[in-house]
Motif scaffolding. Structure first.
Motif, PDB file in Angstrom:
ATOM      1  N   LEU A  53      88.337 -65.237  29.078  1.00 57.46           N
ATOM      2  CA  LEU A  53      88.436 -65.287  30.543  1.00 57.46           C
ATOM      3  C   LEU A  53      87.277 -66.094  31.109  1.00 57.46           C
ATOM      4  O   LEU A  53      87.429 -66.831  32.082  1.00 57.46           O
ATOM      5  CB  LEU A  53      88.405 -63.871  31.125  1.00 57.46           C
ATOM      6  CG  LEU A  53      89.500 -62.902  30.672  1.00 57.46           C
ATOM      7  CD1 LEU A  53      89.303 -61.541  31.305  1.00 57.46           C
ATOM      8  CD2 LEU A  53      90.880 -63.450  31.015  1.00 57.46           C
ATOM      9  N   SER A  68      83.575 -63.132  29.407  1.00 56.46           N
ATOM     10  CA  SER A  68      84.464 -61.979  29.233  1.00 56.46           C
ATOM     11  C   SER A  68      85.663 -62.446  28.424  1.00 56.46           C
ATOM     12  O   SER A  68      86.036 -63.622  28.482  1.00 56.46           O
ATOM     13  CB  SER A  68      84.921 -61.466  30.604  1.00 56.46           C
ATOM     14  OG  SER A  68      85.886 -60.453  30.470  1.00 56.46           O
ATOM     15  N   ALA A 102      89.722 -61.083  27.162  1.00 59.25           N
ATOM     16  CA  ALA A 102      90.789 -60.071  27.261  1.00 59.25           C
ATOM     17  C   ALA A 102      91.521 -60.039  25.927  1.00 59.25           C
ATOM     18  O   ALA A 102      91.790 -61.088  25.335  1.00 59.25           O
ATOM     19  CB  ALA A 102      91.756 -60.422  28.384  1.00 59.25           C
ATOM     20  N   SER A 149      94.763 -57.967  23.586  1.00 60.75           N
ATOM     21  CA  SER A 149      95.937 -57.110  23.692  1.00 60.75           C
ATOM     22  C   SER A 149      96.623 -57.006  22.348  1.00 60.75           C
ATOM     23  O   SER A 149      96.754 -58.006  21.628  1.00 60.75           O
ATOM     24  CB  SER A 149      96.908 -57.690  24.726  1.00 60.75           C
ATOM     25  OG  SER A 149      98.077 -56.909  24.773  1.00 60.75           O
ATOM     26  N   TRP A 179      96.257 -54.604  28.301  1.00 59.45           N
ATOM     27  CA  TRP A 179      95.092 -55.436  27.988  1.00 59.45           C
ATOM     28  C   TRP A 179      93.800 -54.647  28.109  1.00 59.45           C
ATOM     29  O   TRP A 179      93.686 -53.710  28.900  1.00 59.45           O
ATOM     30  CB  TRP A 179      95.048 -56.642  28.928  1.00 59.45           C
ATOM     31  CG  TRP A 179      96.153 -57.603  28.655  1.00 59.45           C
ATOM     32  CD1 TRP A 179      97.448 -57.496  29.082  1.00 59.45           C
ATOM     33  CD2 TRP A 179      96.088 -58.787  27.859  1.00 59.45           C
ATOM     34  NE1 TRP A 179      98.196 -58.550  28.608  1.00 59.45           N
ATOM     35  CE2 TRP A 179      97.380 -59.361  27.861  1.00 59.45           C
ATOM     36  CE3 TRP A 179      95.073 -59.424  27.145  1.00 59.45           C
ATOM     37  CZ2 TRP A 179      97.675 -60.547  27.179  1.00 59.45           C
ATOM     38  CZ3 TRP A 179      95.357 -60.607  26.479  1.00 59.45           C
ATOM     39  CH2 TRP A 179      96.656 -61.155  26.497  1.00 59.45           C
ATOM     40  N   LEU A 219      89.568 -55.386  28.483  1.00 58.46           N
ATOM     41  CA  LEU A 219      88.546 -56.396  28.747  1.00 58.46           C
ATOM     42  C   LEU A 219      87.355 -56.158  27.830  1.00 58.46           C
ATOM     43  O   LEU A 219      86.940 -55.015  27.639  1.00 58.46           O
ATOM     44  CB  LEU A 219      88.075 -56.325  30.204  1.00 58.46           C
ATOM     45  CG  LEU A 219      89.133 -56.476  31.301  1.00 58.46           C
ATOM     46  CD1 LEU A 219      88.460 -56.388  32.681  1.00 58.46           C
ATOM     47  CD2 LEU A 219      89.884 -57.797  31.161  1.00 58.46           C
ATOM     48  N   CYS A 229      83.023 -56.988  31.550  1.00 60.75           N
ATOM     49  CA  CYS A 229      83.703 -57.096  32.840  1.00 60.75           C
ATOM     50  C   CYS A 229      82.750 -57.833  33.775  1.00 60.75           C
ATOM     51  O   CYS A 229      81.830 -57.243  34.336  1.00 60.75           O
ATOM     52  CB  CYS A 229      84.031 -55.679  33.340  1.00 60.75           C
ATOM     53  SG  CYS A 229      85.038 -55.686  34.822  1.00 60.75           S
ATOM     54  N   VAL A 238      85.449 -61.260  37.599  1.00 63.14           N
ATOM     55  CA  VAL A 238      86.704 -60.696  37.063  1.00 63.14           C
ATOM     56  C   VAL A 238      87.910 -60.926  37.975  1.00 63.14           C
ATOM     57  O   VAL A 238      89.007 -61.183  37.481  1.00 63.14           O
ATOM     58  CB  VAL A 238      86.531 -59.191  36.707  1.00 63.14           C
ATOM     59  CG1 VAL A 238      86.291 -58.336  37.927  1.00 63.14           C
ATOM     60  CG2 VAL A 238      87.714 -58.691  35.899  1.00 63.14           C
ATOM     61  N   ILE A 288      91.241 -62.700  36.595  1.00 61.30           N
ATOM     62  CA  ILE A 288      92.570 -62.071  36.581  1.00 61.30           C
ATOM     63  C   ILE A 288      93.595 -63.025  37.207  1.00 61.30           C
ATOM     64  O   ILE A 288      94.683 -63.252  36.671  1.00 61.30           O
ATOM     65  CB  ILE A 288      92.542 -60.715  37.327  1.00 61.30           C
ATOM     66  CG1 ILE A 288      91.737 -59.691  36.524  1.00 61.30           C
ATOM     67  CG2 ILE A 288      93.956 -60.204  37.599  1.00 61.30           C
ATOM     68  CD1 ILE A 288      91.433 -58.397  37.275  1.00 61.30           C
ATOM     69  N   LEU A 298      97.567 -60.719  33.256  1.00 58.64           N
ATOM     70  CA  LEU A 298      96.732 -59.662  33.854  1.00 58.64           C
ATOM     71  C   LEU A 298      97.148 -59.337  35.297  1.00 58.64           C
ATOM     72  O   LEU A 298      96.550 -58.476  35.939  1.00 58.64           O
ATOM     73  CB  LEU A 298      95.244 -60.075  33.838  1.00 58.64           C
ATOM     74  CG  LEU A 298      94.606 -60.328  32.465  1.00 58.64           C
ATOM     75  CD1 LEU A 298      93.117 -60.621  32.622  1.00 58.64           C
ATOM     76  CD2 LEU A 298      94.799 -59.124  31.531  1.00 58.64           C
ATOM     77  N   ILE A 317      95.697 -53.888  32.918  1.00 65.02           N
ATOM     78  CA  ILE A 317      94.377 -53.721  32.290  1.00 65.02           C
ATOM     79  C   ILE A 317      94.099 -52.227  32.112  1.00 65.02           C
ATOM     80  O   ILE A 317      94.010 -51.478  33.086  1.00 65.02           O
ATOM     81  CB  ILE A 317      93.259 -54.362  33.140  1.00 65.02           C
ATOM     82  CG1 ILE A 317      93.562 -55.846  33.374  1.00 65.02           C
ATOM     83  CG2 ILE A 317      91.903 -54.199  32.452  1.00 65.02           C
ATOM     84  CD1 ILE A 317      92.638 -56.519  34.374  1.00 65.02           C
ATOM     85  N   ALA A 345      87.927 -51.284  29.699  1.00 59.89           N
ATOM     86  CA  ALA A 345      86.959 -52.302  29.273  1.00 59.89           C
ATOM     87  C   ALA A 345      86.024 -51.723  28.223  1.00 59.89           C
ATOM     88  O   ALA A 345      85.692 -50.538  28.243  1.00 59.89           O
ATOM     89  CB  ALA A 345      86.152 -52.784  30.480  1.00 59.89           C
TER      90      ALA A 345
END
Ligand SMILES: [Zn+2]
Ligand SMILES: [Zn+2]
Length: 293
Positions: free
Chosen positions: A6, A39, A41, A43, A49, A51, A54, A58, A62, A68, A78, A81
């Motif tokens: 991200l 950051s 993400a 999955s 998802w 993180l 964070c 953010v 997103i 996201l 999400i 985290a």
């Protein structure tokens, strides 16, 4: 496991609001891509998802990544985290995710990091309902959103606002594995040294995101940006004697440097520093980089 970067910059991003160094200027003039604060993400199934850190960026991160986005009038894919340490650029985004509804958010970190966060008015709400801030066990695997996760303490200290205290668990790396593949991801955006445990974790990872904050120990000083050295800020430089590239020569893992400070010459693809990273078979992360493990 799906992995999406991200943000790939250290605190401040590139460009940083109060900086006109060569890298910030190049990004501001659109000669090179902008970078938001670090950051990732991840999955297991593309639906839920997690993180890894964070960042204060953010909300924009997103918006820049459709998986996201909320699928219902109110909600989020999400689930929570994992936080590596208490630096503001790694957990400041929690204060941005305030309109969470009744379900809250599950945050996991070491006990040390949880304690520091609970003492800060901006982050303390995340240690109370409807949120849950769980202590991640150190060096023991736990299940988390379809992934098997392990928090590995790495050399480092608590942040400057907490006095840079040396405490076990002040900084951790996360090792993540999906259910269907033996491949593991290591997320280690901050470390002050590579000790034996971290070296082993990197060697056994399929993909390792590594601390790429600084290329040289003295680059902030020589560029007149600050009177601080990389090592004094808790970051092992990538280049030079005893730097990460030298320490990890011959490592089989696919190494991706992330958390790049705007002073880092590696941000210029034509620099000797970037060439040395490529020669080592390593990569430099960018916002939007995606991998499947
Ligand atoms: Zn940081
Ligand atoms: Zn700059």
């Amino acid at each position: 496991m799906i992995v999406r970067v991200l943000g790939s910059a250290a605190g401040g991003g590139v460009p940083q609001w109060n900086c006109a160094c060569a890298n910030c200027t190049a990004a501001r003039e659109k000669r090179r891509p902008r970078r938001t604060q670090s950051s990732v993400a991840v999955s297991a199934d593309g639906a839920q998802w997690l993180l890894l850190n964070c960042s204060p960026d953010v909300a924009a991160q997103i918006e820049a990544f459709a998986p996201l986005h909320p699928a219902r009038p109110r909600g989020t894919p999400i689930a929570g985290a994992l936080i590596t340490d208490a630096n503001v650029d790694h957990l400041g985004g929690l204060a941005v995710l305030r309109q969470h509804g009744d379900r809250g958010f599950v945050v996991r970190s070491s006990g040390v990091v949880r304690k520091i966060a609970a003492a800060q008015p901006a982050f303390a709400p995340f240690t109370r309902a409807p949120h849950r801030w769980l202590e991640a066990p150190l060096d023991a695997a736990f299940a988390c959103n379809g992934l098997t996760v392990r928090a590995i303490p790495v050399p480092g200290t608590t942040p400057g606002y907490d006095g840079r205290r040396s405490e076990h668990g002040a900084v951790v790396a996360y090792q993540l594995a999906g259910r269907e593949s033996m491949d593991t991801l290591l997320f280690a955006p901050v470390f002050a040294e590579i000790d034996e445990t971290l070296a082993r974790s990197i060697a056994s990872a399929s993909v390792a995101f590594l601390d790429g904050s600084f290329y040289s120990d003295d680059e902030l000083v020589t560029q007149d940006l600050a009177l601080k050295r990389a090592r004094s800020l808790g970051h092992l430089p990538v280049g030079g004697n005893g730097g990460t590239l030298e320490r990890l020569r011959g490592t089989k893992a696919h190494m991706i440097f992330t958390h790049l400070n705007n002073s880092n010459p590696m941000l210029d693809p034509d620099s000797p520093a970037a060439a040395r990273v490529r020669e080592a078979g390593a990569e430099i992360a960018f916002d939007g980089l995606e991998l499947t493990l």
